[in-house]
Motif scaffolding. Structure first.
Motif, PDB file in Angstrom:
ATOM      1  N   TYR A   1     -34.060  -0.546  -1.312  1.00  0.00           N
ATOM      2  CA  TYR A   1     -33.565  -1.064  -0.054  1.00  0.00           C
ATOM      3  C   TYR A   1     -33.114  -2.498  -0.240  1.00  0.00           C
ATOM      4  CZ  TYR A   1     -35.764   3.001   2.034  1.00  0.00           C
ATOM      5  OH  TYR A   1     -36.105   4.282   2.359  1.00  0.00           O
ATOM      6  N   ALA A   2     -32.144  -2.891   0.566  1.00  0.00           N
ATOM      7  CA  ALA A   2     -31.700  -4.280   0.612  1.00  0.00           C
ATOM      8  C   ALA A   2     -31.585  -4.657   2.084  1.00  0.00           C
ATOM      9  CB  ALA A   2     -30.365  -4.444  -0.089  1.00  0.00           C
ATOM     10  N   SER A   3     -32.044  -5.847   2.404  1.00  0.00           N
ATOM     11  CA  SER A   3     -31.982  -6.321   3.777  1.00  0.00           C
ATOM     12  C   SER A   3     -31.003  -7.481   3.832  1.00  0.00           C
ATOM     13  CB  SER A   3     -33.369  -6.767   4.232  1.00  0.00           C
ATOM     14  OG  SER A   3     -33.347  -7.113   5.592  1.00  0.00           O
ATOM     15  N   GLU A   4     -30.176  -7.483   4.866  1.00  0.00           N
ATOM     16  CA  GLU A   4     -29.144  -8.522   4.990  1.00  0.00           C
ATOM     17  C   GLU A   4     -29.185  -9.119   6.384  1.00  0.00           C
ATOM     18  OE1 GLU A   4     -24.392  -8.371   5.524  1.00  0.00           O
ATOM     19  OE2 GLU A   4     -25.144  -7.387   3.721  1.00  0.00           O
ATOM     20  N   TRP A   5     -29.083 -10.434   6.444  1.00  0.00           N
ATOM     21  CA  TRP A   5     -28.988 -11.158   7.702  1.00  0.00           C
ATOM     22  C   TRP A   5     -27.821 -12.106   7.555  1.00  0.00           C
ATOM     23  CZ3 TRP A   5     -29.003 -16.291   9.132  1.00  0.00           C
ATOM     24  CH2 TRP A   5     -29.232 -16.575  10.474  1.00  0.00           C
ATOM     25  N   SER A   6     -26.942 -12.130   8.536  1.00  0.00           N
ATOM     26  CA  SER A   6     -25.792 -13.029   8.445  1.00  0.00           C
ATOM     27  C   SER A   6     -25.391 -13.522   9.828  1.00  0.00           C
ATOM     28  CB  SER A   6     -24.613 -12.322   7.773  1.00  0.00           C
ATOM     29  OG  SER A   6     -24.161 -11.247   8.577  1.00  0.00           O
ATOM     30  N   ILE A   7     -24.728 -14.653   9.810  1.00  0.00           N
ATOM     31  CA  ILE A   7     -24.162 -15.230  11.024  1.00  0.00           C
ATOM     32  C   ILE A   7     -22.904 -15.974  10.603  1.00  0.00           C
ATOM     33  CG2 ILE A   7     -25.465 -17.388  10.917  1.00  0.00           C
ATOM     34  CD1 ILE A   7     -25.764 -17.123  14.016  1.00  0.00           C
ATOM     35  N   SER A   8     -21.932 -15.981  11.451  1.00  0.00           N
ATOM     36  CA  SER A   8     -20.679 -16.658  11.116  1.00  0.00           C
ATOM     37  C   SER A   8     -20.176 -17.417  12.336  1.00  0.00           C
ATOM     38  CB  SER A   8     -19.633 -15.634  10.656  1.00  0.00           C
ATOM     39  OG  SER A   8     -19.372 -14.713  11.698  1.00  0.00           O
ATOM     40  N   THR A   9     -19.109 -18.144  12.135  1.00  0.00           N
ATOM     41  CA  THR A   9     -18.489 -18.894  13.227  1.00  0.00           C
ATOM     42  C   THR A   9     -17.148 -18.267  13.557  1.00  0.00           C
ATOM     43  OG1 THR A   9     -17.508 -20.450  11.672  1.00  0.00           O
ATOM     44  CG2 THR A   9     -19.620 -21.065  12.657  1.00  0.00           C
ATOM     45  N   ASN A  10     -16.735 -18.445  14.800  1.00  0.00           N
ATOM     46  CA  ASN A  10     -15.412 -17.960  15.188  1.00  0.00           C
ATOM     47  C   ASN A  10     -14.387 -19.048  14.896  1.00  0.00           C
ATOM     48  OD1 ASN A  10     -15.642 -19.792  17.297  1.00  0.00           O
ATOM     49  ND2 ASN A  10     -16.165 -18.237  18.816  1.00  0.00           N
ATOM     50  N   ARG A  11     -13.160 -18.827  15.293  1.00  0.00           N
ATOM     51  CA  ARG A  11     -12.096 -19.803  14.977  1.00  0.00           C
ATOM     52  C   ARG A  11     -12.307 -21.138  15.684  1.00  0.00           C
ATOM     53  NH1 ARG A  11      -7.079 -17.646  18.573  1.00  0.00           N
ATOM     54  NH2 ARG A  11      -8.365 -17.113  20.351  1.00  0.00           N
ATOM     55  N   ASN A  12     -13.132 -21.159  16.727  1.00  0.00           N
ATOM     56  CA  ASN A  12     -13.440 -22.409  17.442  1.00  0.00           C
ATOM     57  C   ASN A  12     -14.691 -23.089  16.889  1.00  0.00           C
ATOM     58  OD1 ASN A  12     -11.259 -21.968  19.203  1.00  0.00           O
ATOM     59  ND2 ASN A  12     -12.539 -20.718  20.550  1.00  0.00           N
ATOM     60  N   GLU A  13     -15.169 -22.591  15.771  1.00  0.00           N
ATOM     61  CA  GLU A  13     -16.367 -23.116  15.111  1.00  0.00           C
ATOM     62  C   GLU A  13     -17.639 -22.912  15.933  1.00  0.00           C
ATOM     63  OE1 GLU A  13     -16.479 -24.209  11.911  1.00  0.00           O
ATOM     64  OE2 GLU A  13     -14.385 -23.590  11.878  1.00  0.00           O
ATOM     65  N   ASN A  14     -17.647 -21.945  16.839  1.00  0.00           N
ATOM     66  CA  ASN A  14     -18.843 -21.569  17.580  1.00  0.00           C
ATOM     67  C   ASN A  14     -19.518 -20.414  16.857  1.00  0.00           C
ATOM     68  OD1 ASN A  14     -18.430 -23.431  19.682  1.00  0.00           O
ATOM     69  ND2 ASN A  14     -16.968 -22.044  20.658  1.00  0.00           N
ATOM     70  N   LEU A  15     -20.834 -20.378  16.925  1.00  0.00           N
ATOM     71  CA  LEU A  15     -21.565 -19.319  16.238  1.00  0.00           C
ATOM     72  C   LEU A  15     -21.370 -17.991  16.939  1.00  0.00           C
ATOM     73  CD1 LEU A  15     -24.944 -21.080  15.425  1.00  0.00           C
ATOM     74  CD2 LEU A  15     -23.101 -20.527  13.845  1.00  0.00           C
ATOM     75  N   ARG A  16     -21.169 -16.973  16.153  1.00  0.00           N
ATOM     76  CA  ARG A  16     -21.138 -15.612  16.666  1.00  0.00           C
ATOM     77  C   ARG A  16     -22.571 -15.090  16.710  1.00  0.00           C
ATOM     78  NH1 ARG A  16     -16.375 -14.328  12.698  1.00  0.00           N
ATOM     79  NH2 ARG A  16     -14.616 -14.691  14.085  1.00  0.00           N
ATOM     80  N   ASP A  17     -22.738 -13.912  17.283  1.00  0.00           N
ATOM     81  CA  ASP A  17     -24.047 -13.282  17.287  1.00  0.00           C
ATOM     82  C   ASP A  17     -24.402 -12.891  15.846  1.00  0.00           C
ATOM     83  OD1 ASP A  17     -26.358 -12.366  18.433  1.00  0.00           O
ATOM     84  OD2 ASP A  17     -25.532 -10.407  18.965  1.00  0.00           O
ATOM     85  N   TYR A  18     -25.668 -12.996  15.491  1.00  0.00           N
ATOM     86  CA  TYR A  18     -26.087 -12.673  14.131  1.00  0.00           C
ATOM     87  C   TYR A  18     -26.085 -11.155  13.906  1.00  0.00           C
ATOM     88  CZ  TYR A  18     -30.629 -11.558  16.168  1.00  0.00           C
ATOM     89  OH  TYR A  18     -31.633 -10.999  16.910  1.00  0.00           O
ATOM     90  N   GLU A  19     -26.057 -10.784  12.652  1.00  0.00           N
ATOM     91  CA  GLU A  19     -26.094  -9.371  12.247  1.00  0.00           C
ATOM     92  C   GLU A  19     -27.264  -9.167  11.292  1.00  0.00           C
ATOM     93  OE1 GLU A  19     -24.137  -6.942  13.386  1.00  0.00           O
ATOM     94  OE2 GLU A  19     -23.018  -8.361  14.638  1.00  0.00           O
ATOM     95  N   MET A  20     -27.912  -8.015  11.414  1.00  0.00           N
ATOM     96  CA  MET A  20     -29.012  -7.666  10.515  1.00  0.00           C
ATOM     97  C   MET A  20     -28.856  -6.204  10.114  1.00  0.00           C
ATOM     98  SD  MET A  20     -32.249  -9.398  12.435  1.00  0.00           S
ATOM     99  CE  MET A  20     -33.297  -9.798  11.061  1.00  0.00           C
ATOM    100  N   TYR A  21     -29.019  -5.934   8.829  1.00  0.00           N
ATOM    101  CA  TYR A  21     -28.902  -4.573   8.319  1.00  0.00           C
ATOM    102  C   TYR A  21     -29.956  -4.346   7.247  1.00  0.00           C
ATOM    103  CZ  TYR A  21     -24.185  -4.980  10.274  1.00  0.00           C
ATOM    104  OH  TYR A  21     -23.124  -5.187  11.106  1.00  0.00           O
ATOM    105  N   ILE A  22     -30.310  -3.095   7.085  1.00  0.00           N
ATOM    106  CA  ILE A  22     -31.097  -2.661   5.931  1.00  0.00           C
ATOM    107  C   ILE A  22     -30.298  -1.546   5.276  1.00  0.00           C
ATOM    108  CG2 ILE A  22     -33.232  -1.625   5.092  1.00  0.00           C
ATOM    109  CD1 ILE A  22     -34.645  -2.785   7.500  1.00  0.00           C
ATOM    110  N   TYR A  23     -30.063  -1.696   3.975  1.00  0.00           N
ATOM    111  CA  TYR A  23     -29.286  -0.708   3.234  1.00  0.00           C
ATOM    112  C   TYR A  23     -30.200   0.129   2.348  1.00  0.00           C
ATOM    113  CZ  TYR A  23     -25.209  -3.423   4.580  1.00  0.00           C
ATOM    114  OH  TYR A  23     -24.239  -4.063   5.313  1.00  0.00           O
ATOM    115  N   ASP A  24     -29.949   1.400   2.331  1.00  0.00           N
ATOM    116  CA  ASP A  24     -30.615   2.294   1.384  1.00  0.00           C
ATOM    117  C   ASP A  24     -29.773   2.239   0.118  1.00  0.00           C
ATOM    118  OD1 ASP A  24     -31.608   4.327  -0.159  1.00  0.00           O
ATOM    119  OD2 ASP A  24     -31.637   5.812   1.453  1.00  0.00           O
TER     120      ASP A  24
END
Length: 120
Positions: A1-24
């Motif tokens: 398994y691999a677990s991933e957490w990420s967050i990015s910014t939009n074109r206005n440099e505001n944070l988007r909602d975070y994403e979390m996944y677990i991969y088999d």
């Protein structure tokens, strides 16, 4: 398994909602779970809660100061989980409980013997 957490910014440099996944990793596909369920699923898969995992990662990377500053019961619990020796604590607890009950029974019988000896 691999677990991933990420967050990015939009074109206005505001944070988007975070994403979390677990991969088999065997199927290379994400598990079907909501992002709110990812932390508990990680805990279930790893066998350590977030704080225990962070401490074990820091310990593995040589940051012993934080490990040594942790309370004694936290260090013991973390090491038991890492090494899988928690079963020995359970065995010790059950052995002590058995000792207490058998010892209480022996003491009760000893009292009965003492009473009978006095009557004789």
């Amino acid at each position: 398994y691999a677990s991933e957490w990420s967050i990015s910014t939009n074109r206005n440099e505001n944070l988007r909602d975070y994403e979390m996944y677990i991969y088999d990793m065997a199927s290379n596909k994400p598990l079907d779970c909501k992002k709110s369920d990812v932390p508990s699923k990680n805990e279930e898969l790893i066998g350590l809660n977030y704080n225990q995992f962070i401490k074990s990662v820091l310990l593995a990377q040589g940051d012993f100061a934080q490990f040594l500053k942790a309370r004694k019961d936290e260090r013991g619990e973390l090491l038991e989980k890492i090494t899988g020796t928690g079963i020995y604590r359970q065995i010790g607890t059950k052995a002590f409980q058995k000792f207490k009950s058998v010892n209480a029974e022996i003491e009760e019988r000893q009292r009965e013997i003492n009473i009978l000896q006095k009557d004789l």
